[in-house]
Write a protein that holds these residues in place. Structure first.
Motif, PDB file in Angstrom:
ATOM      1  N   UNK A 218      33.417  39.161  62.619  1.00 37.37           N
ATOM      2  CA  UNK A 218      33.844  39.957  61.467  1.00 37.37           C
ATOM      3  C   UNK A 218      35.304  40.396  61.630  1.00 37.37           C
ATOM      4  N   UNK A 219      35.670  40.793  62.851  1.00 37.52           N
ATOM      5  CA  UNK A 219      37.054  41.220  63.088  1.00 37.52           C
ATOM      6  C   UNK A 219      38.018  40.063  62.844  1.00 37.52           C
ATOM      7  N   UNK A 222      38.689  39.648  59.191  1.00 36.45           N
ATOM      8  CA  UNK A 222      39.080  40.840  58.434  1.00 36.45           C
ATOM      9  C   UNK A 222      40.593  40.938  58.296  1.00 36.45           C
ATOM     10  N   UNK A 223      41.049  41.756  57.344  1.00 36.05           N
ATOM     11  CA  UNK A 223      42.499  42.003  57.244  1.00 36.05           C
ATOM     12  C   UNK A 223      43.061  42.551  58.553  1.00 36.05           C
ATOM     13  N   UNK A 224      42.252  43.341  59.262  1.00 34.39           N
ATOM     14  CA  UNK A 224      42.664  43.871  60.556  1.00 34.39           C
ATOM     15  C   UNK A 224      42.949  42.723  61.528  1.00 34.39           C
TER      16      UNK A 224
ATOM     17  N   UNK B 114      40.557  48.320  59.055  1.00 39.31           N
ATOM     18  CA  UNK B 114      39.540  47.724  58.178  1.00 39.31           C
ATOM     19  C   UNK B 114      38.941  46.499  58.864  1.00 39.31           C
ATOM     20  N   UNK B 115      38.245  46.750  59.989  1.00 37.51           N
ATOM     21  CA  UNK B 115      37.736  45.615  60.764  1.00 37.51           C
ATOM     22  C   UNK B 115      36.526  44.927  60.140  1.00 37.51           C
ATOM     23  N   UNK B 116      35.872  45.570  59.170  1.00 40.84           N
ATOM     24  CA  UNK B 116      34.659  44.939  58.645  1.00 40.84           C
ATOM     25  C   UNK B 116      34.796  44.500  57.194  1.00 40.84           C
ATOM     26  N   UNK B 117      36.016  44.516  56.683  1.00 41.28           N
ATOM     27  CA  UNK B 117      36.219  43.888  55.390  1.00 41.28           C
ATOM     28  C   UNK B 117      36.528  42.428  55.661  1.00 41.28           C
TER      29      UNK B 117
END
Lengths: 402, 256
Positions: A218-219, A222-224, B114-117
């Motif tokens: 997921x990381x 993600x944008x992160x 925002x690690x889970x978007x």
């Protein structure tokens, strides 16, 4: 088949990983017990647990190193902190592993926050040296000044006069999960000449490893994760694009520290001991090797690298001169001795030499690690199947493994 | 009152007075060029606008707010985007990802955890980035790795990244430096196109007078750290002081 917020491709990828993880006790036991190949079987609980635990360690390290490019040489410190936390929970509360693992994650996060906050003021080699310095400080403190907390050289362990306040008379006498099963519980399954060990400890670790892998996936998407990759490729541009890079790198550092703490905690869940040697710089270096060997910045790479190194450490190291004599007994005596003298340097206690050579080969010929090797083989196969598809393949999205 | 007001700016490096008493005002919706021979202090001046250098004296106000002492990312968040002399892009990422990062920075500010978007689910960002790539004629290259682009396309991509943030002020640091004639012309065309399509304020630092001539509304000529003259392009061309400043360099300028 879209679920858990993943694309179809990633869902398939995750399901494959889950399948492989759950089938590990069978997949790693390909040789019948009675056969000569038995020594290459890796399907015993202790080793499989190590695969999963160091897989978690490497997955977390990859979030920092693989994505942002910041090379920490001190992550073993968090591994040690995690182990100590879990053993302390055993001593104070009881043998349930859950409170300890939660504490391990929290405490390692706090340490990572402090160490990261200071170390991330520098980048490149200076960052690496700072993290190394912190880890060595913690290692030496654990050995000397902090003996009341760490029990110094002996290592921290549970004694019969420890409070264990939550421990009831009916509770199990070894690390367990809510008194449902002990980590050391296992059943043997014999099928023909094959023997498989299904261990509670392995499946417990495996489930956590799958969750850890899912979070990392997921990381990555993600944008992160995108920002972290941008930090690796051009930090100047990112600053001038309005992004404050420091909190991003710090978040990545803390997350990877939490993964390391969890891995350290699990080590103590398997074996209720915690020693300072777990924090030594060689342990920090090992996770760097795992990630580079497998493929830094890829999803699967760290897991492959961890498995590869742990396999070598445990299997190649078992091949001693006695085994070599058995293998080459069919040769004429003179030749046999020559071969054994040469192989002697690559197996048994010298397995590090083989690992070193392999590492060199991978870094020189496959800078993307084992994952790149796999992709090249896959591309070769695809190319043979249909050459017309070549143009199409170039256009497709980066594969899930990337 | 201009969008960027520079007052009495001075900067000294050891024994070298790089800038002294620079006064400058960039008006909204204009293209302001700052030209000058080598060593005139152009880049030093630009670095004072973006947070890389802090001038010893004077003030730099953007939209009525001082930018002195602010970090580059803070200044960008105020609305100043910058194009570098050699294109600075995210070489390991795809063209699309490059532009999306700019869009995220504009929407989410300088930091957001925002690690889970999921990037692919951020419809507004994806749409905006795609539209931007269409605007600069790069939509067909969206999945290419940015480092594999040609130099001209890298410049185009960098421009797209800056424009996707709808900057109040776009700073360009010698956008044609080291380019062949054809690339220079392409870049000029791109800048003209941008000008026509949107209301934008630009400040261009340039060595080569001819590049900015057809582009700028006003030109400031800098020599030895001080503004010599500021006027419309037509008047700058024949100005005796400008000729003097470029004297001995005229040949180089022509050839560039």
């Amino acid at each position: 088949m879209k679920m858990l917020g993943l694309s179809n491709k990633d869902t398939t990828f995750l399901l494959i990983v889950v399948g492989l993880t759950l089938l590990t006790p069978f997949l790693l036991q390909p040789f019948p017990v009675a056969s000569g190949g038995n020594m290459f079987n890796a399907g015993y609980p202790d080793l499989m647990q190590r695969f999963a635990i160091f897989g978690i360690f490497a997955i977390g390290f990859n979030i920092l190193f693989g994505l942002t490019g910041y090379l920490s040489f001190g992550h073993a410190a968090f591994l040690g902190v995690g182990s100590y936390s879990v053993v302390w929970m055993y001593k104070l509360l009881g043998y349930n592993v859950v409170p300890g693992l939660i504490l391990a994650i929290i405490v390692s996060a706090l340490f990572a926050l402090l160490i990261g906050y200071i170390s991330l003021r520098r980048s490149g080699i200076y960052f690496s040296i700072l993290t190394l310095a912190f880890a060595q400080m913690m290692y030496n403190l654990a050995y000397s000044v902090l003996t009341p907390l760490t029990n110094g050289e002996t290592g921290l362990q549970v004694y019969s006069n420890d409070p264990q306040v939550l421990r009831g008379p009916e509770h199990l006498d070894a690390p367990h999960f809510f008194n449902l099963f002990k980590m050391t519980d296992s059943t043997k399954l014999t099928l023909g000449g094959w023997e498989f060990t299904l261990s509670a400890g392995y499946y417990f670790t495996a489930v956590i490893a799958i969750i850890a892998f899912y979070i990392s996936l997921r990381i990555f998407r993600s944008p992160f994760g995108l920002m972290l990759r941008a930090i690796k490729t051009n930090q100047t541009r990112l600053n001038y694009t309005g992004i404050n890079t420091r909190p991003y790198t710090l978040a990545a550092f803390v997350i990877s520290g939490m993964y390391a703490g969890l891995a350290g905690g699990l080590l103590a869940a398997m074996d209720p001991l915690a020693g300072a040697e777990r924090m030594q710089w060689t342990a920090s270096g090992e996770v760097v090797l795992m990630v580079i060997l497998g493929g830094a910045g890829t999803l699967m790479g760290p897991v492959l690298g961890a498995g590869f190194i742990k396999y070598f450490e445990n299997i190649f190291s078992k091949i001693n001169d006695g085994v070599l004599h058995q293998w080459f007994a069919w040769m004429p005596d003179g030749l046999e001795n020559v071969i054994i003298t040469i192989s002697h340097f690559f197996v048994g206690k010298s397995w590090h030499l083989t690992l070193g050579l392999l590492f060199m080969l991978v870094v020189i010929f496959l800078p993307g690690g084992l994952v790149e090797g796999g992709q090249r083989i896959a591309a070769r196969f695809r190319g043979r199947k249909a050459k017309d598809d070549a143009t199409h393949a170039a256009k497709t999205q980066p594969s899930a493994a990337e | 009152m201009g969008i960027l007001e520079v007052k009495n700016v001075g900067k000294r490096f050891g024994g070298l007075q790089a800038l002294s008493d620079v006064n400058l005002s960039v008006q909204e919706n204009t293209v302001h060029a700052i030209i000058g021979p080598n060593g005139a202090g152009k880049s030093t001046l630009l670095n004072c606008f973006v947070g890389k250098l802090i001038p010893d004296t004077g003030s730099v106000m953007f939209n009525g707010q001082s930018v002195l002492g602010l970090k580059p990312h803070q200044i960008n968040q105020m609305g100043i985007s910058r194009v570098f002399q050699t294109p600075e892009i995210f070489g390991d990422l795809t063209v699309m990802e490059n532009v999306m990062i700019s869009c995220f920075a504009k929407r989410d500010g300088s930091f957001r955890l925002h690690p889970f978007e999921t990037v692919a689910h951020e419809v507004d960002i994806v749409d905006k980035a795609e539209q931007m790539l269409i605007d600069v004629n790069m939509a067909d290259k969206r999945h290419m790795q940015a480092s594999s682009l040609s130099r001209g396309d890298k410049r185009r991509l960098e421009m797209a990244m800056c424009l996707s943030q709808d900057p109040k002020l776009l700073l360009l640091d010698e956008p044609t430096a080291g380019m062949a004639r054809a690339d220079t012309n392409n870049t000029i065309d791109l800048l003209k196109e941008i000008r026509e399509k949107r209301d934008i304020t630009m400040a261009i630092i340039e060595h080569d007078m001819h590049v900015v001539f057809s582009l700028a509304d006003r030109i400031t000529v800098l020599a030895q750290g001080t503004p010599l003259v500021e006027d419309v392009p037509e008047k700058i061309k024949g100005h005796p002081k400008v000729k003097e400043a470029y004297l001995g360099e005229t040949g180089v300028t022509q050839a560039a």
